[in-house]
Structures are given as C-alpha cells and as structure tokens.
Enzyme design. Structure first.
Site, PDB file in Angstrom:
ATOM      1  CB  ALA A  63       4.006   3.973   8.481  1.00  0.00           C
ATOM      2  N   GLY A 111       7.105  -0.563   9.921  1.00  0.00           N
ATOM      3  CA  GLY A 111       6.392  -0.111  10.999  1.00  0.00           C
ATOM      4  C   GLY A 111       5.767  -1.573  11.640  1.00  0.00           C
ATOM      5  CD  GLU A 114      10.108   0.732  12.497  1.00  0.00           C
ATOM      6  OE1 GLU A 114       9.030   0.913  11.779  1.00  0.00           O
ATOM      7  OE2 GLU A 114      10.979   1.244  12.512  1.00  0.00           O
ATOM      8  CD  GLU A 134      10.976   0.909   7.239  1.00  0.00           C
ATOM      9  OE1 GLU A 134      11.827   0.087   7.091  1.00  0.00           O
ATOM     10  OE2 GLU A 134      10.174   0.832   8.516  1.00  0.00           O
TER      11      GLU A 134
HETATM   12  N1  CAA Z   1       0.649   1.332   3.499  1.00  0.00           N
HETATM   13  C1  CAA Z   1      -0.494   1.372   2.853  1.00  0.00           C
HETATM   14  N2  CAA Z   1      -0.950   0.579   1.885  1.00  0.00           N
HETATM   15  C2  CAA Z   1      -0.392  -0.654   1.873  1.00  0.00           C
HETATM   16  C3  CAA Z   1       0.738  -0.888   2.492  1.00  0.00           C
HETATM   17  C4  CAA Z   1       1.416   0.194   3.272  1.00  0.00           C
HETATM   18  N3  CAA Z   1       2.560  -0.037   4.094  1.00  0.00           N
HETATM   19  N4  CAA Z   1       1.240  -2.265   2.230  1.00  0.00           N
HETATM   20  C5  CAA Z   1       0.389  -2.641   1.191  1.00  0.00           C
HETATM   21  N5  CAA Z   1      -0.465  -1.789   1.286  1.00  0.00           N
HETATM   22  C6  CAA Z   1      -1.805  -1.847   0.500  1.00  0.00           C
HETATM   23  C7  CAA Z   1      -1.561  -2.131  -1.030  1.00  0.00           C
HETATM   24  O1  CAA Z   1      -1.425  -0.389  -1.596  1.00  0.00           O
HETATM   25  C8  CAA Z   1      -2.587  -2.827  -1.966  1.00  0.00           C
HETATM   26  O2  CAA Z   1      -3.594  -1.603  -1.804  1.00  0.00           O
HETATM   27  P1  CAA Z   1      -4.629  -1.860  -3.054  1.00  0.00           P
HETATM   28  O3  CAA Z   1      -5.133  -3.312  -3.357  1.00  0.00           O
HETATM   29  O4  CAA Z   1      -5.593  -0.462  -2.736  1.00  0.00           O
HETATM   30  O5  CAA Z   1      -3.603  -1.461  -4.460  1.00  0.00           O
HETATM   31  C9  CAA Z   1      -2.922  -3.747  -0.735  1.00  0.00           C
HETATM   32  O6  CAA Z   1      -2.295  -3.107   0.453  1.00  0.00           O
HETATM   33  C10 CAA Z   1      -2.427  -5.077  -0.971  1.00  0.00           C
HETATM   34  O7  CAA Z   1      -0.860  -4.655  -1.179  1.00  0.00           O
HETATM   35  P2  CAA Z   1      -0.107  -5.411  -2.506  1.00  0.00           P
HETATM   36  O8  CAA Z   1      -0.986  -5.540  -3.643  1.00  0.00           O
HETATM   37  O9  CAA Z   1       1.153  -4.596  -2.507  1.00  0.00           O
HETATM   38  O10 CAA Z   1       0.207  -7.031  -1.873  1.00  0.00           O
HETATM   39  P3  CAA Z   1       1.514  -7.899  -2.212  1.00  0.00           P
HETATM   40  O11 CAA Z   1       1.236  -9.211  -1.848  1.00  0.00           O
HETATM   41  O12 CAA Z   1       1.577  -7.827  -3.906  1.00  0.00           O
HETATM   42  O13 CAA Z   1       2.683  -7.334  -1.597  1.00  0.00           O
HETATM   43  C11 CAA Z   1       3.888  -6.228   0.324  1.00  0.00           C
HETATM   44  C12 CAA Z   1       2.748  -7.256  -0.448  1.00  0.00           C
HETATM   45  C13 CAA Z   1       5.282  -7.014  -0.391  1.00  0.00           C
HETATM   46  C14 CAA Z   1       3.841  -6.325   1.637  1.00  0.00           C
HETATM   47  C15 CAA Z   1       3.897  -4.863  -0.486  1.00  0.00           C
HETATM   48  O14 CAA Z   1       2.307  -4.559  -0.429  1.00  0.00           O
HETATM   49  C16 CAA Z   1       4.604  -3.733   0.171  1.00  0.00           C
HETATM   50  O15 CAA Z   1       5.768  -3.857  -0.273  1.00  0.00           O
HETATM   51  N6  CAA Z   1       4.279  -2.836   0.984  1.00  0.00           N
HETATM   52  C17 CAA Z   1       4.857  -1.958   1.665  1.00  0.00           C
HETATM   53  C18 CAA Z   1       5.864  -2.471   2.672  1.00  0.00           C
HETATM   54  C19 CAA Z   1       6.759  -1.271   3.068  1.00  0.00           C
HETATM   55  O16 CAA Z   1       7.473  -0.512   2.329  1.00  0.00           O
HETATM   56  N7  CAA Z   1       6.510  -0.900   4.519  1.00  0.00           N
HETATM   57  C20 CAA Z   1       6.963   0.036   5.098  1.00  0.00           C
HETATM   58  C21 CAA Z   1       6.326   1.238   5.319  1.00  0.00           C
HETATM   59  S1  CAA Z   1       7.088   2.770   5.928  1.00  0.00           S
HETATM   60  C22 CAA Z   1       7.225   2.607   7.282  1.00  0.00           C
HETATM   61  O17 CAA Z   1       6.833   1.553   7.936  1.00  0.00           O
HETATM   62  C23 CAA Z   1       7.875   3.689   8.148  1.00  0.00           C
HETATM   63  C24 CAA Z   1       8.218   3.450   9.587  1.00  0.00           C
HETATM   64  O18 CAA Z   1       9.162   2.966   9.764  1.00  0.00           O
HETATM   65  C25 CAA Z   1       7.294   4.076  10.421  1.00  0.00           C
END
Ligand code: CAA
Length: 260
Positions: A63, A111, A114, A134
């Site tokens: 998400a 997500g 999921e 999460e």
């Molecule tokens: N939402 C919004 N933006 C996201 C994102 C997310 N879930 N994941 C990555 N991005 C964005 C980052 O903010 C970044 O944007 P900017 O360049 O503008 O800063 C871009 O994508 C690239 O991401 P990273 O620089 O972080 O890339 P990385 O290769 O260093 O890391 C990653 C990759 C490990 C996937 C890391 O991005 C990460 O941990 N992302 C979040 C994953 C997460 O927590 N997902 C769960 C979301 S909550 C959810 O899904 C709830 C549910 O169950 C419904």
C-alpha cells in the site's frame, strides 16, 4: 496518466502495474485502474486468462505509505479501497496469474504480497522476494495477509514472516506452496503468458467453474465444499463443451470448444 499498462497476447490479457518510481505502491488511483482493467478483460469474450505483473524492480511494495501516513482511525475505517481490491478481485471469474517479475531483486511486500495472494496462481522470477513488513512501519497486514498467508504456507512460516517482517526468497516461497513455479527472470513473463494461453484455450465456462470450486475450499467446510464441487461437476453435464470434450477424447481427436 495511467498507472498501468494493459495489452493482449492472443487470448491472454496482460496487466502491468506501471508506477516503478514508487515500486508500484498501491495508491487508491492504481487500485481503481487495476480493477477497471481486470473487469474489462473479464467481460471480454476473447480473453480466457489474465496475467498480472509489475514494471521495474518490484511487483509491488505494498500500500502507498504516503497515502496512509496521514490517515486517522476514522479515515482508515471509512476508506474502502483495500476492501474494494479484495472484493473486486474475488469477483473476477477468469483465472488471474500473478507473475512476480524483476530484473533485479523483485520485491513483493505488504499489500503487494497480499495482491499476489488474491490472484489464483503465483509464478515468480528466481530473484523475487516476498514479505509482510507492516510491523516495521507500525501496523499489520490489512489486505488479507494474516488470513491468506497462513492458508498458503502454514501457521509457523506465516507467523514468522508477519511478526518479524523478514522476507522469504522465491525458492522458499515455492517450497512452502505460496508460488506454483520459479522461472529464470527473463523467462517469467513469457512462461506465465504461455500457461495463461494453455488455460485460455480450454472451455471458458469449465475453467470458471474449476476456479470457483477450488476457491470455495478456502471458504467452506469439507462437507459443504464437496457438495459445492458436486453441484458444479453435475452442472458441467449441461454444457456442450462437456459433451464435446468427452466425445473428442473417445474419437481420438482434438476438442473444439464453443464456450457453451
Ligand atoms: N509506498 C509508497 N512509496 C514507496 C513504497 C510504498 N509502499 N515503497 C517504496 N516506495 C517509494 C520510496 O519512498 C522511494 O520513493 P522516492 O524515490 O520518492 O524516495 C521509491 O519507492 C524507491 O524506494 P526505496 O528508495 O526505499 O527503494 P529500496 O530499493 O532502497 O528499498 C524496499 C526497497 C525494501 C521495498 C523499501 O522501499 C520498502 O521497505 N518499502 C516499503 C515496504 C512496506 O513497508 N510495505 C508495506 C506497506 S503498508 C501495507 O501494505 C499495508 C497493507 O497491508 C495494506
């Protein structure tokens, strides 16, 4: 600008999440477009199966945290988009194959994981990683992760992934039963489309009934599920394609499906 790409290869619909700068994070707009594209393919008689993939290094990183960050309890409670995603995908009759791609490490988190589990089959590139991280951002899976992962890989592994936020590899996901098959990265999409074509070449009503029966196993007791399966099995005897399939077998020829 559209956040996804949609195309057809013969009788297979291909949907590509196309928000690579945000690792295909599932914003409200992206989910809306995804459901629209899925529904268009579902109602297109030329399409027999749908492949869903993501552009860039992530299938989807979950998400959209930027959209989630300012939500209050009431906003989150009243916001229906994840429920719409779950319900919308459950309502698609034709098989959806998730092809968890990636030329680098392909990531499928939160997500995104999921979303793949909402699909009927998951194929993965050999560098793919799956996770429900999460807890690391102060919340819990909210689009089916706690319910579907346990059914896909069992309590021990699901609990470990969800409580630690650790990733598992595509190979481990295959061993655990989350993924049907792992392919070399460059072969993944063509192979998923090929499997989609093989499914799409069969009788669509039969495939839809088979999918419906299998998916009921997650909802029903064994007794009710067996009854549901029997009723659909009996229903196939009302199809021209059932008669054609068995007659073609006995006449040692290829069946000509009429989707009727
Ligand atoms: N939402 C919004 N933006 C996201 C994102 C997310 N879930 N994941 C990555 N991005 C964005 C980052 O903010 C970044 O944007 P900017 O360049 O503008 O800063 C871009 O994508 C690239 O991401 P990273 O620089 O972080 O890339 P990385 O290769 O260093 O890391 C990653 C990759 C490990 C996937 C890391 O991005 C990460 O941990 N992302 C979040 C994953 C997460 O927590 N997902 C769960 C979301 S909550 C959810 O899904 C709830 C549910 O169950 C419904």
């Amino acid at each position: 600008m559209s956040l996804l790409l949609s195309s057809m290869t013969e009788n297979v619909g291909l949907i590509t999440l196309n928000r690579p700068s945000a690792l295909n994070a599932l914003s409200e707009k992206l989910v809306k477009e995804l459901l629209q594209a899925l529904n268009e393919f579902d109602s297109n008689p030329e399409v027999g199966a749908i492949v869903l993939t993501g552009e860039g290094k992530a299938f989807s990183a979950g998400a959209d945290i930027k959209e989630l960050n300012d939500l209050t309890f009431v906003n989150a409670y009243m916001c229906k988009f994840l429920q719409n995603l779950n319900d919308g995908i459950a309502a698609i009759r034709k098989p959806i194959l998730a092809a968890v791609n990636g030329y680098a490490a392909s990531i499928l988190l939160g997500g995104g994981c999921e979303l793949a589990m909402m699909c009927d089959l998951i194929y993965a590139g050999e560098t793919a990683k799956f996770g429900q991280p999460e807890v690391k951002i102060g919340t819990i899976p909210g689009a089916g992760g706690t319910q579907r992962l346990i059914k896909a890989i069992g309590k021990a592994k699901a609990m470990e992934m969800i409580l630690t936020g650790d990733f598992i590899t595509a190979q481990d996901a295959e061993k655990a039963g989350l993924v049907a098959k792992v392919y070399p990265v460059d072969k993944l999409i063509p192979e998923a489309i090929e499997i989609g074509k093989r499914i799409a070449c069969l009788s669509t009503p039969v495939i839809v009934m088979a999918k419906e029966a299998v998916n009921q196993a997650e909802e029903m007791s064994l007794k009710n599920g067996l009854l549901f399966e029997s009723r659909l099995y009996h229903a196939t005897f009302g199809l021209n394609d059932r008669k054609e399939g068995m007659t073609a077998f006995l006449q040692k020829r290829k069946a000509q499906w009429s989707n009727s």
